[in-house]
Design a protein around this motif. Structure first.
Motif, PDB file in Angstrom:
ATOM      1  N   LEU A  51       0.836  -1.200   0.000  1.00  0.00           N
ATOM      2  CA  LEU A  51       0.000   0.000   0.000  1.00  0.00           C
ATOM      3  C   LEU A  51       0.871   1.251   0.000  1.00  0.00           C
ATOM      4  CD1 LEU A  51      -2.868  -0.841   2.534  1.00  0.00           C
ATOM      5  CD2 LEU A  51      -3.000  -0.737   0.037  1.00  0.00           C
ATOM      6  N   SER A  52       0.326   2.322  -0.597  1.00  0.00           N
ATOM      7  CA  SER A  52       1.039   3.596  -0.625  1.00  0.00           C
ATOM      8  C   SER A  52       0.030   4.725  -0.761  1.00  0.00           C
ATOM      9  CB  SER A  52       2.040   3.641  -1.790  1.00  0.00           C
ATOM     10  OG  SER A  52       1.356   3.513  -3.033  1.00  0.00           O
ATOM     11  N   GLY A  53       0.507   5.951  -0.534  1.00  0.00           N
ATOM     12  CA  GLY A  53      -0.357   7.119  -0.683  1.00  0.00           C
ATOM     13  C   GLY A  53      -1.300   7.298   0.486  1.00  0.00           C
ATOM     14  N   GLU A  54      -2.497   7.828   0.210  1.00  0.00           N
ATOM     15  CA  GLU A  54      -3.491   8.112   1.234  1.00  0.00           C
ATOM     16  C   GLU A  54      -4.467   6.949   1.345  1.00  0.00           C
ATOM     17  OE1 GLU A  54      -4.355  12.679   1.569  1.00  0.00           O
ATOM     18  OE2 GLU A  54      -4.502  12.108  -0.547  1.00  0.00           O
ATOM     19  N   VAL A  55      -4.620   6.426   2.558  1.00  0.00           N
ATOM     20  CA  VAL A  55      -5.394   5.211   2.796  1.00  0.00           C
ATOM     21  C   VAL A  55      -6.443   5.466   3.865  1.00  0.00           C
ATOM     22  CG1 VAL A  55      -5.280   2.780   3.490  1.00  0.00           C
ATOM     23  CG2 VAL A  55      -3.387   3.797   2.189  1.00  0.00           C
ATOM     24  N   ILE A  56      -7.635   4.882   3.697  1.00  0.00           N
ATOM     25  CA  ILE A  56      -8.677   4.917   4.717  1.00  0.00           C
ATOM     26  C   ILE A  56      -8.937   3.496   5.192  1.00  0.00           C
ATOM     27  CG2 ILE A  56     -10.510   4.867   2.950  1.00  0.00           C
ATOM     28  CD1 ILE A  56     -12.246   6.464   4.946  1.00  0.00           C
ATOM     29  N   GLU A  57      -9.008   3.311   6.508  1.00  0.00           N
ATOM     30  CA  GLU A  57      -9.385   2.030   7.096  1.00  0.00           C
ATOM     31  C   GLU A  57     -10.657   2.221   7.894  1.00  0.00           C
ATOM     32  OE1 GLU A  57      -7.972  -1.361  10.329  1.00  0.00           O
ATOM     33  OE2 GLU A  57      -6.461   0.002   9.512  1.00  0.00           O
ATOM     34  N   ILE A  58     -11.681   1.426   7.603  1.00  0.00           N
ATOM     35  CA  ILE A  58     -12.921   1.501   8.368  1.00  0.00           C
ATOM     36  C   ILE A  58     -12.893   0.453   9.473  1.00  0.00           C
ATOM     37  CG2 ILE A  58     -14.297   2.465   6.489  1.00  0.00           C
ATOM     38  CD1 ILE A  58     -15.422  -0.394   6.054  1.00  0.00           C
ATOM     39  N   GLY A  59     -13.560   0.782  10.597  1.00  0.00           N
ATOM     40  CA  GLY A  59     -13.581  -0.151  11.716  1.00  0.00           C
ATOM     41  C   GLY A  59     -12.196  -0.487  12.206  1.00  0.00           C
ATOM     42  N   ARG A  61     -21.520   6.291   6.357  1.00  0.00           N
ATOM     43  CA  ARG A  61     -21.639   7.693   5.948  1.00  0.00           C
ATOM     44  C   ARG A  61     -20.317   8.393   6.260  1.00  0.00           C
ATOM     45  NH1 ARG A  61     -26.041  10.748   3.976  1.00  0.00           N
ATOM     46  NH2 ARG A  61     -26.872   8.657   3.749  1.00  0.00           N
ATOM     47  N   LEU A  62     -19.371   8.264   5.342  1.00  0.00           N
ATOM     48  CA  LEU A  62     -18.030   8.789   5.568  1.00  0.00           C
ATOM     49  C   LEU A  62     -17.983  10.282   5.273  1.00  0.00           C
ATOM     50  CD1 LEU A  62     -16.009   5.890   3.894  1.00  0.00           C
ATOM     51  CD2 LEU A  62     -16.284   6.322   6.351  1.00  0.00           C
ATOM     52  N   PRO A  63     -17.367  11.067   6.149  1.00  0.00           N
ATOM     53  CA  PRO A  63     -17.343  12.526   5.996  1.00  0.00           C
ATOM     54  C   PRO A  63     -16.190  13.024   5.136  1.00  0.00           C
ATOM     55  CG  PRO A  63     -16.366  11.957   8.081  1.00  0.00           C
ATOM     56  CD  PRO A  63     -16.777  10.651   7.443  1.00  0.00           C
ATOM     57  N   PHE A  64     -16.057  12.456   3.936  1.00  0.00           N
ATOM     58  CA  PHE A  64     -14.960  12.825   3.051  1.00  0.00           C
ATOM     59  C   PHE A  64     -15.485  13.006   1.637  1.00  0.00           C
ATOM     60  CE2 PHE A  64     -13.275   9.947   6.337  1.00  0.00           C
ATOM     61  CZ  PHE A  64     -12.451  10.852   6.998  1.00  0.00           C
ATOM     62  N   PRO A  65     -14.869  13.886   0.870  1.00  0.00           N
ATOM     63  CA  PRO A  65     -15.301  14.100  -0.520  1.00  0.00           C
ATOM     64  C   PRO A  65     -15.058  12.873  -1.387  1.00  0.00           C
ATOM     65  CG  PRO A  65     -13.881  15.885   0.260  1.00  0.00           C
ATOM     66  CD  PRO A  65     -13.774  14.787   1.264  1.00  0.00           C
ATOM     67  N   ASP A  66     -15.699  12.872  -2.542  1.00  0.00           N
ATOM     68  CA  ASP A  66     -15.471  11.816  -3.524  1.00  0.00           C
ATOM     69  C   ASP A  66     -13.994  11.770  -3.911  1.00  0.00           C
ATOM     70  OD1 ASP A  66     -18.198  11.703  -3.404  1.00  0.00           O
ATOM     71  OD2 ASP A  66     -18.553  12.270  -5.495  1.00  0.00           O
ATOM     72  N   ALA A  67     -13.515  10.582  -4.217  1.00  0.00           N
ATOM     73  CA  ALA A  67     -12.168  10.382  -4.760  1.00  0.00           C
ATOM     74  C   ALA A  67     -11.085  10.993  -3.880  1.00  0.00           C
ATOM     75  CB  ALA A  67     -12.078  10.944  -6.183  1.00  0.00           C
ATOM     76  N   SER A  68     -11.145  10.700  -2.570  1.00  0.00           N
ATOM     77  CA  SER A  68     -10.193  11.274  -1.618  1.00  0.00           C
ATOM     78  C   SER A  68      -9.003  10.374  -1.314  1.00  0.00           C
ATOM     79  CB  SER A  68     -10.898  11.576  -0.285  1.00  0.00           C
ATOM     80  OG  SER A  68     -11.903  12.555  -0.438  1.00  0.00           O
ATOM     81  N   PHE A  69      -9.105   9.075  -1.610  1.00  0.00           N
ATOM     82  CA  PHE A  69      -8.096   8.131  -1.129  1.00  0.00           C
ATOM     83  C   PHE A  69      -7.598   7.227  -2.255  1.00  0.00           C
ATOM     84  CE2 PHE A  69     -10.750   9.211   2.497  1.00  0.00           C
ATOM     85  CZ  PHE A  69      -9.805   9.554   3.448  1.00  0.00           C
ATOM     86  N   ASP A  70      -6.358   6.778  -2.082  1.00  0.00           N
ATOM     87  CA  ASP A  70      -5.757   5.861  -3.043  1.00  0.00           C
ATOM     88  C   ASP A  70      -6.133   4.407  -2.768  1.00  0.00           C
ATOM     89  OD1 ASP A  70      -4.050   7.822  -4.483  1.00  0.00           O
ATOM     90  OD2 ASP A  70      -3.137   8.038  -2.505  1.00  0.00           O
ATOM     91  N   ALA A  71      -6.409   4.082  -1.510  1.00  0.00           N
ATOM     92  CA  ALA A  71      -6.730   2.706  -1.140  1.00  0.00           C
ATOM     93  C   ALA A  71      -7.608   2.707   0.098  1.00  0.00           C
ATOM     94  CB  ALA A  71      -5.458   1.894  -0.885  1.00  0.00           C
ATOM     95  N   ALA A  72      -8.319   1.594   0.293  1.00  0.00           N
ATOM     96  CA  ALA A  72      -9.185   1.421   1.463  1.00  0.00           C
ATOM     97  C   ALA A  72      -8.929   0.043   2.053  1.00  0.00           C
ATOM     98  CB  ALA A  72     -10.650   1.577   1.077  1.00  0.00           C
ATOM     99  N   VAL A  73      -9.141  -0.065   3.369  1.00  0.00           N
ATOM    100  CA  VAL A  73      -8.889  -1.313   4.081  1.00  0.00           C
ATOM    101  C   VAL A  73     -10.090  -1.636   4.963  1.00  0.00           C
ATOM    102  CG1 VAL A  73      -7.447  -2.461   5.819  1.00  0.00           C
ATOM    103  CG2 VAL A  73      -6.385  -1.012   4.065  1.00  0.00           C
TER     104      VAL A  73
END
Length: 231
Positions: free
Chosen positions: A49-57, A107-119
């Protein structure tokens, strides 16, 4: 990081904390998974993984030490206050910058197309509306962005799927912080607009006795440029 109140129609109901389960997970379940060898699966989940990442839970942040240094920013979403406090402590001694976010995956409080990867790591089982959460991840990922997932899922045999249905309709979610044993997570991922690229299905932890939450999948899905699927 605390998101603003979302006034849009369809906002999920307020989150119900599970403080007893949070304490149980942090003290007993997490260490038990470590002893069973979960570190190797977390390492596989996050490799490359690289760049900006969001992990839920994100829970108490057990994945944080496994993120590679190429990750320039990790946004860790966790609505449970007890687990989020533990995650905040763990975030102070890991190789990547972590922003803790008090929000719902649905309901994530972020704009569209904000992250390079999600986990999503062992969390889609307990989210109230996993389809909505995956649609949100699809929305906040950049085109071509990848979803990494590691989840326990619906069993292989008809008999165990029957056991899962009974457990999920009765005691399991109440005892285990909203967890469901028998979700068809692979189908839910594709229904949210992702294209599966790799899926490894295996038993964890290793056991001679079939376990209701023993079948896991670990894999990658890509956000295609189709704008996602509606709820």
């Amino acid at each position: 990081m605390t998101p603003p109140i979302d006034p849009r129609p369809g906002t999920p109901q307020p989150f119900t904390p599970h403080p007893r389960f949070a304490r149980f997970y942090a003290r007993f379940a997490g260490p038990a998974l470590d002893r069973a060898g979960i570190a190797a699966h977390r390492r596989r989940l996050l490799a490359g993984l690289s760049g900006e990442v969001i992990e839920i839970g994100a829970g108490d942040g057990l994945t944080f030490p496994f993120y590679p240094p190429e990750v320039t920013r990790l946004v860790a979403v966790e609505p449970e206050p007890n687990l989020r406090a533990l995650a905040r402590r763990r975030s102070q001694d890991v190789p990547v910058p972590v922003d803790l976010c008090d929000a719902r995956a649905e309901r994530l409080p972020f704009p569209d197309a904000s992250f390079d990867a999600a986990v999503a790591c062992l969390t889609l089982c307990s989210i109230a509306d996993p389809h909505a959460a995956l649609v949100e991840l699809h929305r906040v990922l950049r085109p071509g962005g990848r979803l990494r997932f590691f989840e326990h899922v619906q069993a292989d045999t008809r008999a165990m799927r029957g056991v899962q249905r009974v457990l999920d309709a009765t005691v399991w979610p109440r005892l285990m912080g909203g967890c469901h044993t028998g979700r068809d997570t692979r189908r839910t991922i594709t229904a949210a607009g992702f294209r599966l690229t790799t899926v490894d299905r295996f038993a964890f932890p290793p056991s001679r006795i079939p376990l209701p939450a023993g079948v896991h999948v670990l894999g990658t899905a890509v956000r295609d440029d189709d704008g996602g699927r509606s709820r």
